[in-house]
Design a protein around this motif. Structure first.
Motif, PDB file in Angstrom:
ATOM      1  N   GLN A 111      76.464  20.840  57.606  1.00 54.37           N
ATOM      2  CA  GLN A 111      75.506  21.948  57.573  1.00 54.37           C
ATOM      3  C   GLN A 111      74.555  21.879  58.775  1.00 54.37           C
ATOM      4  O   GLN A 111      74.207  22.895  59.365  1.00 54.37           O
ATOM      5  CB  GLN A 111      74.721  21.871  56.266  1.00 54.37           C
ATOM      6  CG  GLN A 111      74.204  23.189  55.784  1.00 54.37           C
ATOM      7  CD  GLN A 111      73.616  23.048  54.382  1.00 54.37           C
ATOM      8  OE1 GLN A 111      73.429  21.939  53.862  1.00 54.37           O
ATOM      9  NE2 GLN A 111      73.320  24.164  53.773  1.00 54.37           N
ATOM     10  N   LEU A 112      74.158  20.682  59.131  1.00 50.87           N
ATOM     11  CA  LEU A 112      73.288  20.477  60.283  1.00 50.87           C
ATOM     12  C   LEU A 112      73.966  20.958  61.564  1.00 50.87           C
ATOM     13  O   LEU A 112      73.377  21.681  62.369  1.00 50.87           O
ATOM     14  CB  LEU A 112      72.922  18.993  60.387  1.00 50.87           C
ATOM     15  CG  LEU A 112      71.899  18.580  61.419  1.00 50.87           C
ATOM     16  CD1 LEU A 112      70.552  19.204  61.113  1.00 50.87           C
ATOM     17  CD2 LEU A 112      71.787  17.070  61.449  1.00 50.87           C
ATOM     18  N   VAL A 113      75.222  20.579  61.751  1.00 47.27           N
ATOM     19  CA  VAL A 113      75.987  20.993  62.919  1.00 47.27           C
ATOM     20  C   VAL A 113      76.145  22.513  62.957  1.00 47.27           C
ATOM     21  O   VAL A 113      75.958  23.150  63.993  1.00 47.27           O
ATOM     22  CB  VAL A 113      77.377  20.306  62.942  1.00 47.27           C
ATOM     23  CG1 VAL A 113      78.277  20.907  64.001  1.00 47.27           C
ATOM     24  CG2 VAL A 113      77.218  18.818  63.167  1.00 47.27           C
TER      25      VAL A 113
ATOM     26  N   GLU B  88      73.919  13.358  67.555  1.00 51.09           N
ATOM     27  CA  GLU B  88      75.336  13.378  67.202  1.00 51.09           C
ATOM     28  C   GLU B  88      75.813  14.803  66.935  1.00 51.09           C
ATOM     29  O   GLU B  88      76.924  15.176  67.318  1.00 51.09           O
ATOM     30  CB  GLU B  88      75.593  12.482  65.987  1.00 51.09           C
ATOM     31  CG  GLU B  88      77.041  12.370  65.602  1.00 51.09           C
ATOM     32  CD  GLU B  88      77.926  11.690  66.643  1.00 51.09           C
ATOM     33  OE1 GLU B  88      79.161  11.702  66.465  1.00 51.09           O
ATOM     34  OE2 GLU B  88      77.403  11.143  67.629  1.00 51.09           O
ATOM     35  N   ALA B  89      74.983  15.623  66.314  1.00 53.12           N
ATOM     36  CA  ALA B  89      75.348  17.023  66.072  1.00 53.12           C
ATOM     37  C   ALA B  89      75.559  17.752  67.391  1.00 53.12           C
ATOM     38  O   ALA B  89      76.500  18.543  67.536  1.00 53.12           O
ATOM     39  CB  ALA B  89      74.273  17.718  65.241  1.00 53.12           C
ATOM     40  N   VAL B  90      74.716  17.482  68.368  1.00 52.48           N
ATOM     41  CA  VAL B  90      74.879  18.094  69.692  1.00 52.48           C
ATOM     42  C   VAL B  90      76.146  17.563  70.354  1.00 52.48           C
ATOM     43  O   VAL B  90      76.942  18.318  70.911  1.00 52.48           O
ATOM     44  CB  VAL B  90      73.639  17.834  70.583  1.00 52.48           C
ATOM     45  CG1 VAL B  90      73.922  18.204  72.027  1.00 52.48           C
ATOM     46  CG2 VAL B  90      72.444  18.610  70.054  1.00 52.48           C
TER      47      VAL B  90
ATOM     48  N   LYS C 276      66.171  25.992  59.292  1.00 55.79           N
ATOM     49  CA  LYS C 276      65.740  25.246  58.119  1.00 55.79           C
ATOM     50  C   LYS C 276      65.468  23.779  58.451  1.00 55.79           C
ATOM     51  O   LYS C 276      64.559  23.164  57.906  1.00 55.79           O
ATOM     52  CB  LYS C 276      66.821  25.333  57.042  1.00 55.79           C
ATOM     53  CG  LYS C 276      66.487  24.620  55.763  1.00 55.79           C
ATOM     54  CD  LYS C 276      67.566  24.810  54.729  1.00 55.79           C
ATOM     55  CE  LYS C 276      67.227  24.059  53.455  1.00 55.79           C
ATOM     56  NZ  LYS C 276      68.272  24.186  52.448  1.00 55.79           N
ATOM     57  N   TYR C 277      66.256  23.215  59.340  1.00 48.54           N
ATOM     58  CA  TYR C 277      66.172  21.788  59.633  1.00 48.54           C
ATOM     59  C   TYR C 277      65.447  21.453  60.934  1.00 48.54           C
ATOM     60  O   TYR C 277      65.123  20.299  61.172  1.00 48.54           O
ATOM     61  CB  TYR C 277      67.572  21.186  59.684  1.00 48.54           C
ATOM     62  CG  TYR C 277      68.373  21.439  58.438  1.00 48.54           C
ATOM     63  CD1 TYR C 277      67.934  20.967  57.208  1.00 48.54           C
ATOM     64  CD2 TYR C 277      69.546  22.170  58.479  1.00 48.54           C
ATOM     65  CE1 TYR C 277      68.653  21.202  56.055  1.00 48.54           C
ATOM     66  CE2 TYR C 277      70.278  22.414  57.328  1.00 48.54           C
ATOM     67  CZ  TYR C 277      69.818  21.929  56.118  1.00 48.54           C
ATOM     68  OH  TYR C 277      70.531  22.170  54.978  1.00 48.54           O
TER      69      TYR C 277
ATOM     70  N   ARG D 191      72.068  28.543  65.870  1.00 47.16           N
ATOM     71  CA  ARG D 191      70.798  28.767  66.576  1.00 47.16           C
ATOM     72  C   ARG D 191      70.994  28.779  68.092  1.00 47.16           C
ATOM     73  O   ARG D 191      70.346  29.525  68.799  1.00 47.16           O
ATOM     74  CB  ARG D 191      69.767  27.702  66.203  1.00 47.16           C
ATOM     75  CG  ARG D 191      69.300  27.777  64.789  1.00 47.16           C
ATOM     76  CD  ARG D 191      68.476  29.039  64.539  1.00 47.16           C
ATOM     77  NE  ARG D 191      68.165  29.186  63.135  1.00 47.16           N
ATOM     78  CZ  ARG D 191      68.809  29.984  62.295  1.00 47.16           C
ATOM     79  NH1 ARG D 191      69.811  30.697  62.707  1.00 47.16           N
ATOM     80  NH2 ARG D 191      68.458  30.076  61.035  1.00 47.16           N
ATOM     81  N   ILE D 192      71.897  27.953  68.584  1.00 45.46           N
ATOM     82  CA  ILE D 192      72.148  27.912  70.018  1.00 45.46           C
ATOM     83  C   ILE D 192      72.795  29.218  70.473  1.00 45.46           C
ATOM     84  O   ILE D 192      72.446  29.768  71.518  1.00 45.46           O
ATOM     85  CB  ILE D 192      73.025  26.700  70.395  1.00 45.46           C
ATOM     86  CG1 ILE D 192      72.206  25.418  70.249  1.00 45.46           C
ATOM     87  CG2 ILE D 192      73.566  26.827  71.815  1.00 45.46           C
ATOM     88  CD1 ILE D 192      73.009  24.149  70.351  1.00 45.46           C
ATOM     89  N   GLU D 193      73.719  29.737  69.676  1.00 43.12           N
ATOM     90  CA  GLU D 193      74.428  30.948  70.064  1.00 43.12           C
ATOM     91  C   GLU D 193      73.695  32.231  69.696  1.00 43.12           C
ATOM     92  O   GLU D 193      74.138  33.311  70.059  1.00 43.12           O
ATOM     93  CB  GLU D 193      75.821  30.954  69.432  1.00 43.12           C
ATOM     94  CG  GLU D 193      76.731  29.922  70.056  1.00 43.12           C
ATOM     95  CD  GLU D 193      78.159  30.020  69.559  1.00 43.12           C
ATOM     96  OE1 GLU D 193      78.371  30.526  68.439  1.00 43.12           O
ATOM     97  OE2 GLU D 193      79.047  29.603  70.310  1.00 43.12           O
ATOM     98  N   ALA D 194      72.569  32.141  68.981  1.00 45.50           N
ATOM     99  CA  ALA D 194      71.822  33.330  68.570  1.00 45.50           C
ATOM    100  C   ALA D 194      71.387  34.126  69.793  1.00 45.50           C
ATOM    101  O   ALA D 194      71.026  33.566  70.831  1.00 45.50           O
ATOM    102  CB  ALA D 194      70.599  32.922  67.750  1.00 45.50           C
ATOM    103  N   ASN D 195      71.445  35.439  69.656  1.00 45.96           N
ATOM    104  CA  ASN D 195      70.996  36.299  70.752  1.00 45.96           C
ATOM    105  C   ASN D 195      69.494  36.176  70.904  1.00 45.96           C
ATOM    106  O   ASN D 195      68.772  36.140  69.907  1.00 45.96           O
ATOM    107  CB  ASN D 195      71.359  37.762  70.474  1.00 45.96           C
ATOM    108  CG  ASN D 195      72.841  37.994  70.556  1.00 45.96           C
ATOM    109  OD1 ASN D 195      73.537  37.319  71.304  1.00 45.96           O
ATOM    110  ND2 ASN D 195      73.330  38.949  69.788  1.00 45.96           N
TER     111      ASN D 195
END
Length: 129
Positions: free
Chosen positions: A103-105, A72-74, A31-32, A111-115
């Motif tokens: 929510q951003l974090v 910062e989220a990363v 979404k973001y 998304r990073i952990e998505a297969n």
């Protein structure tokens, strides 16, 4: 504190050829932001991350604020989910400005952990007639 107890943080993508190489990898829409992921097939190297905010998303002040929020989220949590030997490019959408930081974090972490999605073959791809 030994290096074994401290989690590895992500490096940075800095040059245009590095960013362009990641575009050949997988895309994970959110979404973001759009997350582009490339497996460099170098599992012993640290993950690298780059940030893209295009001019259509606002003036320099707004674009820099979007970039700072994503960085910062990363740094806070998502960087630890990144796989060694992978490159990540986070392409911001304007909604990053108004999104609650938690929510951003969370979405970035998901998304990073998505297969990875398997590529569809030409036989299963819909065709225009």
């Amino acid at each position: 504190m030994t290096s074994d107890t401290h989690k590895q943080t992500a490096g940075r993508l800095k040059s245009r050829p590095q960013f362009l190489a990641v575009r050949e990898g997988e895309r994970r829409k959110g979404k973001y932001f759009l997350l582009e992921v490339l497996d460099r097939a170098e599992p012993e190297t640290a993950p690298r991350v780059g940030f893209t905010v295009t001019k259509k998303h606002g003036n320099a002040v707004e674009r820099n604020r979007m970039r700072r929020r994503l960085k910062e989220a990363v740094r806070v949590s998502a960087g630890f989910a990144m796989m060694p030997g992978h490159d990540y490019v986070i392409v911001a959408r304007r909604d990053v400005l108004a999104a609650p930081f938690r929510q951003l974090v969370t979405q970035l972490h998901q998304r990073i952990e998505a297969n990875p999605r398997s590529e569809r073959s030409d036989a299963t791809r819909p065709r225009k007639v």
